[in-house]
Motif scaffolding. Structure first.
Motif, short mmCIF file in Angstrom:
data_model
loop_
_atom_site.label_atom_id
_atom_site.label_comp_id
_atom_site.label_asym_id
_atom_site.label_seq_id
_atom_site.Cartn_x
_atom_site.Cartn_y
_atom_site.Cartn_z
N THR A 1 -15.59 8.82 -40.25
CA THR A 1 -15.11 6.84 -39.15
C THR A 1 -14.02 6.11 -40.70
OG1 THR A 1 -15.79 5.28 -39.43
CG2 THR A 1 -16.35 6.16 -41.12
N SER A 2 -13.40 5.38 -39.40
CA SER A 2 -11.44 4.74 -40.23
C SER A 2 -11.68 3.67 -39.45
CB SER A 2 -10.68 6.30 -39.58
OG SER A 2 -9.33 4.91 -40.29
N LYS A 3 -10.94 2.99 -40.03
CA LYS A 3 -10.83 1.51 -39.58
C LYS A 3 -8.94 1.14 -39.12
CE LYS A 3 -14.25 -1.48 -41.65
NZ LYS A 3 -14.68 -1.82 -41.04
N ASP A 4 -8.23 2.44 -39.43
CA ASP A 4 -6.73 2.82 -39.05
C ASP A 4 -6.41 3.50 -38.65
OD1 ASP A 4 -6.97 3.90 -41.47
OD2 ASP A 4 -6.70 2.03 -43.06
N LEU A 5 -7.21 4.76 -38.31
CA LEU A 5 -6.64 6.21 -37.77
C LEU A 5 -5.60 6.49 -38.68
CD1 LEU A 5 -5.45 5.03 -34.43
CD2 LEU A 5 -7.39 5.41 -34.72
N VAL A 6 -5.42 6.09 -40.53
CA VAL A 6 -4.99 7.25 -40.91
C VAL A 6 -6.02 7.34 -42.54
CG1 VAL A 6 -2.57 6.82 -42.78
CG2 VAL A 6 -2.70 5.69 -40.83
N ASN A 7 -6.27 6.43 -42.78
CA ASN A 7 -7.59 6.52 -43.77
C ASN A 7 -9.30 7.03 -43.03
OD1 ASN A 7 -5.99 6.23 -46.02
ND2 ASN A 7 -6.11 3.86 -45.15
N TRP A 8 -9.82 8.42 -43.34
CA TRP A 8 -10.46 8.94 -42.86
C TRP A 8 -12.13 8.93 -44.13
CZ3 TRP A 8 -12.04 9.06 -37.71
CH2 TRP A 8 -10.80 7.88 -36.78
N LYS A 9 -13.03 8.43 -43.52
CA LYS A 9 -14.36 9.70 -44.77
C LYS A 9 -15.25 9.79 -43.57
CE LYS A 9 -14.78 5.04 -47.28
NZ LYS A 9 -15.02 4.11 -48.92
N GLY B 1 0.99 -2.40 -41.13
CA GLY B 1 -0.27 -3.24 -42.08
C GLY B 1 -1.30 -2.11 -42.79
N VAL B 2 -0.30 -1.04 -42.02
CA VAL B 2 -1.91 -0.44 -43.14
C VAL B 2 -1.49 0.87 -44.99
CG1 VAL B 2 -3.31 2.26 -42.85
CG2 VAL B 2 -2.95 0.69 -40.68
N GLN B 3 -2.47 0.43 -45.46
CA GLN B 3 -2.06 0.94 -47.05
C GLN B 3 -2.46 2.97 -46.45
OE1 GLN B 3 -2.60 -0.76 -49.63
NE2 GLN B 3 -2.19 0.62 -51.52
N GLY C 1 -5.64 1.89 -29.61
CA GLY C 1 -5.49 1.58 -31.91
C GLY C 1 -4.89 0.14 -32.33
N PRO C 2 -5.39 0.14 -33.35
CA PRO C 2 -4.87 -1.40 -34.07
C PRO C 2 -3.81 -2.05 -33.51
CG PRO C 2 -5.19 -0.01 -36.19
CD PRO C 2 -4.93 1.32 -34.84
N ASN C 3 -3.20 -3.41 -33.03
CA ASN C 3 -2.54 -3.52 -32.40
C ASN C 3 -2.08 -3.63 -31.06
OD1 ASN C 3 -2.28 -5.12 -35.15
ND2 ASN C 3 -0.79 -2.90 -35.98
N GLY C 4 -2.51 -2.97 -30.56
CA GLY C 4 -3.00 -1.90 -29.43
C GLY C 4 -1.89 -0.97 -29.32
N GLN C 5 -1.30 -0.42 -30.05
CA GLN C 5 -1.22 0.99 -29.77
C GLN C 5 -1.74 2.20 -29.61
OE1 GLN C 5 2.68 2.44 -30.55
NE2 GLN C 5 1.44 4.10 -29.65
N TRP C 6 -1.33 3.04 -28.47
CA TRP C 6 -2.55 3.97 -28.31
C TRP C 6 -2.45 5.34 -29.00
CZ3 TRP C 6 -7.14 4.56 -25.05
CH2 TRP C 6 -7.11 2.88 -23.99
#
Length: 572
Positions: A94-102, A370-372, A314-319
């Motif tokens: 799972t992720s909230k930003d498509l970069v950081n995954w748990k 906005g993703v770290q 994805g976030p901000n409407g970017q696919w």
């Protein structure tokens, strides 16, 4: 379908009781405890491409995490992968930003859901698809289980991290099913199948078929099946293996995206559009929209075999699109298998296109705004060159530790000193559950080590490390006994035929530390009796048998903490 079982504690408790009873019967066999596991990657591509603050690496999941599928509920993304005969099955992240995954667990974590006891390493679970249905607030995971006569199946849940339902078998043939929920609440399934009997025009000719899906009965509607793609984008060109379909709705149009060309060097992703979910589907003129097949074989920092994709907003409407690809080593071998990559997708035109999906891929991408980047920190899965340390003392082992063909709980006992891998009467070459705790190989250049407290009592007992591509292609590096002496042995198995590479008599007083180093397709096996000074056994050996192009199948290699009471390696 029965009501969803959100938690399966009773089943798990029963499994634990049976496992404990089995372990009590092993008191006559030597105890073995593994501790202080370390895995470290040192790939040139990451050393040569350090990250800037606004960058992240693709693949997002390194090692054998193929056939990704993705879905979204609110701000939460969920991603699953094929797992074949690994147990538990279908890792879920799972992720909230498509970069950081748990990793939150596995979808198929019970023997009642996953029946792969006699399956080859590349059988089992193929191409899972995960989708969230907002109309009934339910997640669905649909897949093909190539084992035990199950075939196409679906499970579901309200919370992906808290357990999934029992399996519902689906009444259709073929592979790679995925589910689509339309705006009117209706549901459909699309999948790969053989063309109608007598109409096959060439080897690899397949079709994409669609069914209506009854959400009350969790079953396809009999007689509703329809072929929506025959062969691929252009049947006159004899395209092979149209598969891995996904259906989307965007700005009032329906889009069908599929893999085409087979999951090797000709792999690609293609797209079709229709005014109706049932077609007719018109292929884009600029297909494929993703592939790496057009570029020089000897290109630098090579990524290949790209395809089998899934799209998500994805976030901000970017696919974005997630997909599988490989990164061959210096000898063009595929030792760590098909991995999960990601690229932004441009959907400003009529059809979506993967950004930079038709040029040689780069190892780094720009971070979404906005993703770290927290990969490898705060419980997020690591990527790049990372070190993973595990004392193996936690009661609940990390999700990345898996077994083969059966639950790890059937043969492990966690203690304050490490994990005991209690030996089964099967060895690593068996087409059966084996007593080995596996971690995926995730780098071309790697170093891994573990400390083992073990004294075998007979020549039938062995414990150590295995590098495992399959039951017929693997290395075993461990301790056994011959007469009254302890030996360290190294064996290579290729095409099911085993050969002793080296053996050495040792004086075993305390623990032994195993170390395996991989560098540019060469592997060295080392050991230490004092945890400081290492001695090599067998010189440098080839990593060839750990590669898909040599061993066949669909999996990447695994590092196993292995024990057996059916050892057949005889020291010299």
């Amino acid at each position: 379908m029965k009501k969803i079982t959100m938690n399966s504690n009773l089943l798990k408790n029963k499994t634990s009781i049976f496992a404990a009873a089995a372990l009590l019967s092993l008191t006559s066999i030597s105890a073995q405890t593994f501790t202080d596991f370390q895995y470290k990657g040192n790939d040139k591509i990451y050393n040569d491409n350090p990250l800037k603050p606004d960058e992240f690496y693709s693949p997002i999941l390194q090692g054998c995490y193929p056939d990704p599928s993705i879905t979204k509920k609110g701000e939460d993304y969920y991603l699953v992968n094929s797992s074949f005969s690994m147990f538990p099955g279908v890792p879920i992240f799972t992720s909230k930003d498509l970069v950081n995954w748990k990793q939150v667990g596995h979808v198929l974590d019970r023997p009642s859901q996953l029946k792969v006891e006699k399956a080859g390493v590349s059988a089992g679970i193929y191409a899972p698809d995960i989708k969230y249905n907002k109309y009934n607030d339910t997640f669905y995971m649909i897949t093909t289980q190539i084992a035990s006569g199950i075939g196409n199946m679906v499970v579901k849940t309200k919370d992906p991290a808290k357990g999934w339902s029992e399996v519902q078998k689906l009444n259709f043939d073929g592979i790679d099913p995925s589910i689509f929920f339309d705006d009117d609440g209706k549901a459909y399934i699309v999948h790969n199948d053989a063309p109608p009997k007598g109409t096959e025009q060439y080897q690899g000719h397949r079709v994409i078929k669609m069914w209506d899906y009854d959400l009350e009965k969790d079953q396809v509607v009999a007689g509703s099946d329809k072929i929506i793609v025959n062969g691929g984008v252009d049947l006159s060109q004899k395209p092979i293996w149209i598969e891995g379909p996904h259906l989307y709705k965007y700005k009032g149009k329906y889009y069908l995206m599929c893999a085409e060309g087979g999951t090797g060097g000709n792999h690609s992703e293609v797209i079709f559009m229709s005014d109706s979910p049932k077609g007719p589907f018109v292929p884009a003129k600029n297909n494929p929209i993703l592939t790496q097949r057009y570029f020089p074989r000897d290109r630098k920092e090579k990524v290949d075999w790209a395809g089998h994709a899934d799209l998500v907003e994805g976030p901000n409407g970017q696919w974005y699109g997630v997909f599988l690809a490989i990164r061959p080593n210096v000898n063009n071998r595929v030792n760590h298998g098909r991995e999960t990559f990601i690229l932004p997708v441009d959907w400003s035109g009529t059809y979506p296109v993967f950004q930079n999906g038709l040029v040689p891929m780069k190892p780094k991408l720009k971070m979404p705004e906005g993703v770290q980047n927290q990969t490898g920190q705060n419980g997020f899965f690591p990527n790049g060159n990372f070190t993973y340390n595990d004392k193996l003392t936690d009661k609940n082992l990390d999700f990345r530790w898996i077994a083969m063909r059966g639950p790890r709980e059937n043969f492990i006992t966690t203690t304050k000193n490490g994990v005991k891998v209690n030996p089964m009467e099967t060895n690593i070459k068996a087409l059966a559950p084996v007593s080995s705790l596996f971690h995926r190989l995730q780098h071309e250049d790697f170093e891994t080590s573990v400390t083992l407290d073990y004294k075998p009592k007979s020549e039938k007992e062995l414990a150590g490390i295995t590098l495992y591509q399959s039951e017929t292609f693997n290395y075993v590096f461990g301790i056994t006994k011959k007469d009254k002496d302890f030996y360290i042995v190294l064996e290579r198995t290729e095409k099911g035929t085993s050969k002793l590479i080296a053996s050495e008599k040792i004086s075993l007083s305390k623990t032994i530390k195993f170390q395996v180093n991989g560098e540019k397709d060469e592997i060295s096996f080392n050991y230490s009796l004092d945890s400081k000074n290492f001695k090599n056994l067998g010189g440098s050996v080839s990593g060839d048998i750990l590669s898909t192009d040599v061993a066949g199948g669909f999996t990447g290699s695994l590092i196993g903490l292995y024990s057996t009471s059916s050892n057949d390696i005889v020291p010299n």
